[in-house]
Design an enzyme around this catalytic site. Structure first.
Site, short mmCIF file in Angstrom:
data_model
loop_
_atom_site.label_atom_id
_atom_site.label_comp_id
_atom_site.label_asym_id
_atom_site.label_seq_id
_atom_site.Cartn_x
_atom_site.Cartn_y
_atom_site.Cartn_z
N ARG A 148 0.57 -27.41 -26.10
CA ARG A 148 1.75 -27.58 -27.05
C ARG A 148 2.83 -26.39 -27.02
O ARG A 148 4.08 -26.57 -26.70
CB ARG A 148 1.40 -27.98 -28.32
CG ARG A 148 0.77 -29.35 -28.44
CD ARG A 148 0.21 -29.54 -29.87
NE ARG A 148 -0.98 -28.68 -29.96
CZ ARG A 148 -2.32 -29.04 -29.97
NH1 ARG A 148 -2.58 -30.36 -29.53
NH2 ARG A 148 -3.36 -28.25 -30.06
N ILE A 149 2.08 -25.20 -27.13
CA ILE A 149 3.08 -24.12 -27.39
C ILE A 149 3.82 -23.63 -26.24
O ILE A 149 4.94 -23.18 -26.05
CB ILE A 149 2.23 -22.84 -27.99
CG1 ILE A 149 1.90 -23.33 -29.57
CG2 ILE A 149 3.36 -21.56 -28.33
CD1 ILE A 149 0.97 -22.40 -30.45
N ASP A 168 -2.74 -23.36 -15.67
CA ASP A 168 -3.49 -24.08 -16.58
C ASP A 168 -4.10 -25.07 -15.78
O ASP A 168 -3.58 -26.17 -15.28
CB ASP A 168 -2.55 -24.81 -17.45
CG ASP A 168 -3.24 -25.62 -18.83
OD1 ASP A 168 -4.32 -26.02 -18.39
OD2 ASP A 168 -2.71 -25.61 -19.77
N CYS A 227 0.83 -13.99 -28.09
CA CYS A 227 1.14 -14.58 -29.55
C CYS A 227 -0.14 -15.83 -29.55
O CYS A 227 0.30 -16.83 -30.67
CB CYS A 227 2.34 -15.04 -29.56
SG CYS A 227 3.61 -13.90 -29.56
N ALA A 228 -0.97 -15.66 -28.92
CA ALA A 228 -2.12 -16.73 -29.00
C ALA A 228 -3.28 -16.18 -30.00
O ALA A 228 -3.45 -16.69 -31.05
CB ALA A 228 -2.55 -17.39 -27.60
N ARG A 229 -3.99 -15.58 -29.12
CA ARG A 229 -5.47 -14.90 -29.88
C ARG A 229 -5.81 -13.56 -29.30
O ARG A 229 -5.64 -13.28 -27.98
CB ARG A 229 -6.52 -15.86 -29.75
CG ARG A 229 -6.72 -16.83 -30.43
CD ARG A 229 -6.84 -16.42 -32.18
NE ARG A 229 -7.00 -17.46 -32.97
CZ ARG A 229 -5.77 -18.08 -33.64
NH1 ARG A 229 -4.69 -17.50 -33.32
NH2 ARG A 229 -5.87 -18.97 -34.60
N GLU A 258 -8.46 -8.31 -37.04
CA GLU A 258 -7.41 -8.14 -37.94
C GLU A 258 -7.62 -7.90 -39.06
O GLU A 258 -8.59 -8.73 -39.88
CB GLU A 258 -6.52 -9.63 -37.64
CG GLU A 258 -5.98 -9.88 -36.22
CD GLU A 258 -5.30 -11.11 -36.11
OE1 GLU A 258 -5.39 -11.91 -37.08
OE2 GLU A 258 -4.91 -11.44 -34.97
N HIS A 276 0.38 -11.18 -36.93
CA HIS A 276 -0.02 -12.53 -36.74
C HIS A 276 0.77 -13.44 -37.42
O HIS A 276 0.55 -14.23 -38.32
CB HIS A 276 -1.46 -12.81 -37.18
CG HIS A 276 -2.09 -13.98 -36.62
ND1 HIS A 276 -3.44 -14.22 -36.53
CD2 HIS A 276 -1.55 -15.09 -36.40
CE1 HIS A 276 -3.88 -15.10 -36.07
NE2 HIS A 276 -2.75 -16.03 -35.85
N LEU A 277 2.21 -13.39 -37.03
CA LEU A 277 3.19 -14.47 -37.69
C LEU A 277 3.62 -15.43 -36.99
O LEU A 277 4.55 -16.18 -37.09
CB LEU A 277 4.48 -13.16 -37.90
CG LEU A 277 4.46 -12.12 -38.71
CD1 LEU A 277 5.79 -11.31 -38.88
CD2 LEU A 277 3.92 -12.57 -40.00
N GLY A 278 2.89 -15.55 -35.90
CA GLY A 278 3.30 -16.98 -35.18
C GLY A 278 3.60 -18.13 -35.84
O GLY A 278 4.67 -18.98 -35.68
#
Ligand SMILES: NC(=O)C1=CN([C@@H]2O[C@H](COP(=O)(O)OP(=O)(O)OC[C@H]3O[C@@H](n4cnc5c(N)ncnc54)[C@H](O)[C@@H]3O)[C@@H](O)[C@H]2O)C=CC1
Ligand SMILES: O=C(O)CCC(=O)C(=O)O
Length: 524
Positions: A148-149, A168, A227-229, A258, A276-278
């Site tokens: 999705r992202i 992917d 910006c995932a993990r 974190e 962690h503002l995604g």
């Protein structure tokens, strides 16, 4: 009243489906708050601050559903939850746009040195030459993880005139074509991209996917984004490649630990970071909170949940169609378990007639949940039914047959032990209800409900009367009685139902009667 614990900061307005829920009490406290009675909690709502471990689940025996107000469930031990029959749901698309936009903002900021320039101006400097940037236009963006992202990011990158190359392994050629992106191997993405961004979940396969070896396959001057993990990119390896100048810069929103505290990446000016503002937008927080609050409420209202990690999704329409058979399947499993006390090594289920149009695997799990209820300590439901059978060495088989035995539909379940087997068949009759129509070689017809006993006896004159008399003498009211036999004078069965269960003494008195072979309670 269901006790619903909201353990992390979740948007208050989004929680309104639960705040308005008459059957639930909402508790908004941290998981380790001494006032929280973990053993009484039925539902747990978290974001990423609470880590749901097996140890925590051990302390929460009533827990039925865990809801993650977000996408990543790597802070939840999903296997441990599944084993306990706890449904895990998330909010898969509520924060997609926010996270894609944040990634894009990070990419633009990184390429144009915006955070560094901003700080410099605020420090009363005016260094226009120090912050010469690089255009996005014409560059190749490598996206690892095109869900999705990743897909939303790709759309935005294309509008900016970027080429998009993705890796992917689960992406089909058709979808890549539809999204207008070039699809390649990880090696190709690493070799061709000017900017690489990861958008996979954190799994054993993706942990450390970007490491020293993969970093060395990239172009000199490449930029990285995460910006995932935290952990998908090995942070120490990245720091090394930023330090030696191979990586021109990095933008990082998420960290292995974190908050990260002192970190080797922080000493580089060309590394920009956010905490962690995604998903941190008003819109995303409202979306995810609303999604999970609705899911938890639906669950407690007995409706199907839509976004479960460990249970297949089912539409409301299908759920309504399957509901009567689901209940019947549970009842059949329970009758089987109560009539056949020994250890079972095989359970086979045959579906026929109209029920075969439905998702029978869901019914098979319901048969197992009925079978295991009262047999084992663990609450067995559709989430952990197959696992529970496997762990106990029980083979489960499912087949479809055209023989409906004269009914519009039937579900026949046989449990096999070493030297014994028992079969129960049920049917659901429209506008009438569920009926058990076959019990271990005997044709019968009874409503599977309430307190019953199942008696095997010899078909001799007076047996039924003696049973009635003994119970009458003890003031026990027989609500219904059904009999079945194979041939006159041979083996026969009786199924009786009562307003309340028979006690042990009453059971023993009946068992001692002449011509009674065996007697079992069936409580549904
Ligand atoms: N920074 C933040 O605040 C946020 C971070 N996230 C993270 O972003 C991740 C992705 O989110 P979505 O796009 O919504 O998930 P998604 O499930 O739609 O997409 C993940 C994609 O990764 C692919 N994938 C899985 N294993 C792979 C592998 N080994 N190599 C390459 N691709 C692989 C999958 O096929 C899938 O297409 C989440 O798992 C979550 O951890 C999500 C939301 C907010
Ligand atoms: O709760 C948050 O803000 C983090 C969101 C996130 O990382 C996710 O949805 O996976």
């Amino acid at each position: 009243m269901f006790q619903i614990l909201v353990a992390d900061a979740i948007n208050e307005e989004g929680l309104s489906p639960l705040l308005d829920f008459n059957e639930g009490t909402l508790i908004q406290k941290k998981i380790n708050d001494p006032e929280v009675e973990l053993e009484k909690i039925d539902a747990l709502l978290v974001r990423s601050a609470t880590t749901v471990t097996e140890d925590l689940l051990e302390k929460m025996p009533q827990l039925k559903i865990i809801a993650r107000a977000g996408v990543g469930v790597d802070n939840i031990d999903v296997n441990a939850a599944t084993k306990r029959g706890i449904i895990v749901v998330n909010a898969p698309d509520g924060n997609t746009i926010s996270t894609a936009e944040h990634t894009f903002a990070m990419m633009a900021s990184l390429m144009r040195n915006i955070p560094q320039a901003h700080q410099s101006v605020k420090n009363l400097e005016w260094k226009r030459n120090a912050f010469i940037g690089t255009e996005l236009y014409g560059k190749t963006l490598g996206i690892v993880g095109m869900g999705r992202i990743g897909s939303e990011l790709a759309k935005r990158a294309k509008v900016f005139g970027m080429n998009v190359k993705v890796y992917d392994p689960f992406l089909t050629k058709e979808r890549a074509l539809k999204l207008g992106v070039s699809h390649g191997s990880l090696e190709e993405v690493l070799a061709e991209a000017d900017i690489i961004t990861v958008h996979t979940p954190l799994t054993p396969e993706t942990k450390g996917l970007i490491n020293e070896e993969t970093l060395s396959q990239t172009k000199k001057g490449v930029y990285f984004l995460n910006c995932a993990r935290g952990g998908i990119i090995d942070e120490l390896a990245l720091a090394k490649f930023v330090g030696n100048g191979h990586v021109a810069g990095a933008a990082i929103d998420v960290f292995e630990v974190e908050p990260p505290g002192e970190h080797p990446l922080f000493k580089y000016d060309n590394v920009i970071v956010t905490p962690h503002l995604g998903a941190s937008t008003k819109e995303a927080q409202l979306n995810v909170a609303t999604q999970v609050a609705k899911e938890v409420r639906m669950y407690f209202e007995g409706k199907p949940v839509q976004n479960s990690i460990n249970l297949p999704a089912m539409s409301k329409d299908i759920f309504e169609k399957i509901k009567p058979f689901h209940q019947l399947s549970k009842q059949i499993g329970s009758i089987l378990s109560q009539c056949m006390k020994q250890g079972v090594n095989e359970i086979s289920i045959t579906y026929s007639g109209t029920v075969t149009d439905l998702e029978t695997s869901y019914l098979t799990k319901a048969v197992l949940s009925g079978f295991f209820k009262n047999r084992i300590d663990v609450n067995v439901n559709e989430v952990n039914a197959l696992l529970a059978a496997k762990e106990r060495g029980i083979t489960v088989g499912e087949k479809i047959s055209t023989n409906t035995f004269g009914y519009a539909n039937s579900i026949t379940v046989t449990a096999k032990a070493e030297n014994h087997q028992f079969t129960v068949r049920g049917t659901f009759i429209d506008h009438y209800g569920p009926r058990i129509v076959y019990l271990n070689d005997f044709v019968i017809d009874f409503l599977p409900e309430g307190n019953m006993v199942y008696i095997q006896h010899m078909d001799r004159p007076g047996v039924v009367g003696r049973v009635g008399k003994i119970l009458g003498d003890q003031e026990v009211n027989i609500a219904t009685m059904q009999v079945g036999r194979k041939q006159a004078g041979g083996e026969a069965i009786m199924v009786l139902s009562f307003d309340k269960p028979l006690d042990d003494k009453q059971m023993a008195t009946l068992a001692a009667l002449e011509d009674i072979v065996s007697i079992n309670r069936i409580n549904l």
